[in-house]
Design an enzyme around this catalytic site. Sequence first.
Site, mmCIF file in Angstrom:
data_model
loop_
_atom_site.group_PDB
_atom_site.id
_atom_site.type_symbol
_atom_site.label_atom_id
_atom_site.label_comp_id
_atom_site.label_asym_id
_atom_site.label_seq_id
_atom_site.Cartn_x
_atom_site.Cartn_y
_atom_site.Cartn_z
ATOM 1 N N ASP A 81 0.830 -1.204 0.000
ATOM 2 C CA ASP A 81 0.000 0.000 0.000
ATOM 3 C C ASP A 81 0.869 1.260 0.000
ATOM 4 O OD1 ASP A 81 -2.355 1.450 0.106
ATOM 5 O OD2 ASP A 81 -3.200 0.268 1.741
ATOM 6 N N ASP A 89 -10.972 1.487 -3.217
ATOM 7 C CA ASP A 89 -11.493 1.086 -1.909
ATOM 8 C C ASP A 89 -13.013 1.058 -1.908
ATOM 9 O OD1 ASP A 89 -9.215 0.519 -0.527
ATOM 10 O OD2 ASP A 89 -8.995 2.506 0.354
HETATM 11 C C1 GLA Z 1 -5.743 1.811 2.281
HETATM 12 C C2 GLA Z 1 -6.151 0.695 1.344
HETATM 13 C C3 GLA Z 1 -7.198 -0.156 1.990
HETATM 14 C C4 GLA Z 1 -6.704 -0.706 3.290
HETATM 15 C C5 GLA Z 1 -6.226 0.434 4.179
HETATM 16 C C6 GLA Z 1 -5.538 -0.074 5.409
HETATM 17 O O1 GLA Z 1 -6.771 2.717 2.458
HETATM 18 O O2 GLA Z 1 -6.610 1.216 0.136
HETATM 19 O O3 GLA Z 1 -7.585 -1.205 1.133
HETATM 20 O O4 GLA Z 1 -5.663 -1.610 3.053
HETATM 21 O O5 GLA Z 1 -5.323 1.292 3.508
HETATM 22 O O6 GLA Z 1 -5.081 0.962 6.197
#
Ligand code: GLA
Length: 717
Positions: free
Chosen positions: A451, A515
């Site tokens: 990430d 997301d």
């Molecule tokens: C980001 C990612 C999510 C999740 C969060 C965890 O927002 O896009 O899918 O993994 O971080 O903190």
Amino acid sequence: MTETMLIQLNGENVCLAVEPARATAPVWRHFGPPLGLFAPVWPLDAVRPPPPTVLDGDPPFTVLPTHGFGWFHHPALSGSRPGAQGDTDWAHDFRLDGMSREGDALLMKLSDPVAALAVTLSYSIDPGSDVVSAWAEVENRGETPYRLDWLAAACVPLPAQADRVLGFTGRWTLEFQEARETLGVATWRRDNRRGRTSHDSFPGVIVGTALDDDEGAVFGAHLAWSGNHTILIEPLTDGRRQLQLGEWLAPGEVVLARGERYRTPCAYLSVSGQGLNGLSAQFHRFVRTRVMNWPQGRMRPRPVILNTWEAMYCEHELGSLKALAVAAARVGVERFVLDDGWFHRRGNDRAGLGDWWPDVRKYPKGLTPLVDHVRGLGMEFGLWVEPEMVNPDSELYRAHPEWALKLAGRALVTGRNQLVLDLSEPAVSDYLYDSMAALLSGHSIAYLKWDMNRDLAAAGHAGRAAYRCQTLAFYRLLERLRTAFPDVEIESCASGGGRADYGALAYMHRIWASDCNDALTRIDIQRGFLRFFPPEAMGAHIGAVCAHTTGRRHSLPFRAAVALVGHLGLELDVRTLSDSEADDLRQWIALYKQCRPISHRGVLRQGHLGDALAWTQATLDDGRAAVLTVLRRREDTTRYPSPIPVKGLRRDLSYLVRVLSMPEAPYYTRHSDCLVAMREGGVEMSGATLMDLGVPVPPMPPESAVVVCMKVLDTQS
Ligand code: GLA
């Protein structure tokens, strides 16, 4: 005036042709569909009548147009040489030193002896996909440093009639939104200065006349770069337009010492005469054969994932996680991914980034008990990491505050309570490599969700803007890890789809597109994403009934059908499902496993009827099997649903056409006999019938889906 031979590069669908010229760099004569032109032609100079009020020797559009001697459009290179009396060498006049072919590539070497610069341009066509790769490199041959402001990776002409542009915009949970505009007299331009690929300016663009799904000429371009970028389309005085794309450079970010070179990221371009779907098919083939690097050199069937984020957030508890894994295995999940919340003192997003060892409060015996449990259930184990970041509240930051990117004399800028580590510092990269290597060698981890949750700001390295060196160091770190752990797959996530580009995809195996797991919103996100990326690279999860980011509720068939085409996962707490809900989910997962050999290898077509109905059709290359997913967003005024046009089947063969999922008939009507038969065992239809008359669909309420499978009947060859 004697005729001249054009220098050409030819693919099946694309051709580049330049005219060698003595007084300028080679002149663009064509970038577009194949020409079939093998005879000498009149030079451009002899073809174009000189207009009034232009300079004598008005410069034509060359492969490297530059400012200073009569080219008044955007230059493909700009920069200057700082000196005591002010900047010099800001005006350029490049001539060709030589052209050569190296493999599939046409290399053009140019120089401007007065400015003491040399440039190499490379264009090549991948014969398997008809995607053109282009890059440019500049060398400072002067005694003093040269400050580079811009060098286009590609600079190509577009025909005057191609005046519609499809660009992309977006934000967190709403990535890859298509924006269609008409090109006018002003320059169309997108700049990304966020330091990562960004949610709002995907580095890709498509230009055409009608931008139809299946018909007409379209041009597409993408910059394979996970940092800043510029894409511009500018009208030229002869009615054509120039398309340039390259890395956006901050002032002083690239200063070349004597003999030093700067090479642009690669730009990828293609042309199709078969609309947006034809173009996507070419880019998808290119990504499959030239961009992605799979463990063992081959893509395995994309395993169904359960990702813990929306089921648990940071509230990890071993017993609950084990129960979640059991429930996941029962419905057919193949890879269990432990998302954020597992590492040292990570109770929420305010602390812990940088400290890549398990939180003893949650994992007193480390991750091994959970990993073993997951593996014991027959699933692979995956782990979330965000290596490029550090929370000020972390052991790492307390020990090494100097490791964060910063600008001397300026305040630090946080985003999601975190700072960005300076990856160009070898000590930082080594620390991150060692941390990741310890996790990977200490556990049976098949997959990292990598990430990157903030844009770069106050991002300096040794006083200069750090965007470029940070991006290069990110690639080096990935390269190092891939070399040491070649069997580990990696997902590119950046608050969802903030780092989606071929540069990252060269090291990674899928992209978390967003997301947002709201199926309705996802339709558009995925449509934009799939223009440049194949479905198997798209993380697509079935979320909870009530979408966490929108609050909207959707049935399982709608949520599952939307996710079906991509690399399927679950983003929900499967423990909470009733037995019958778990059964339904299990059936959808089984269906995905049946469909993935088609959708992840085949040709993808996207289509729509206004904004009410959208569909995807994945078809095997040989046309023997296809899966059609029809999604209704909202009602429309038609009384009878239109059959869905399909393509790419074999006209001469018979297909078994089966409805795999469709909504129940509403109380005021009934399903047609044909649809009932399609649902119960399937009906036989010829490829010609399906392609000429389309696939019948039932009445569909808003936010519902129909999935149809077409397979050649086995009795035939
Ligand atoms: C980001 C990612 C999510 C999740 C969060 C965890 O927002 O896009 O899918 O993994 O971080 O903190």
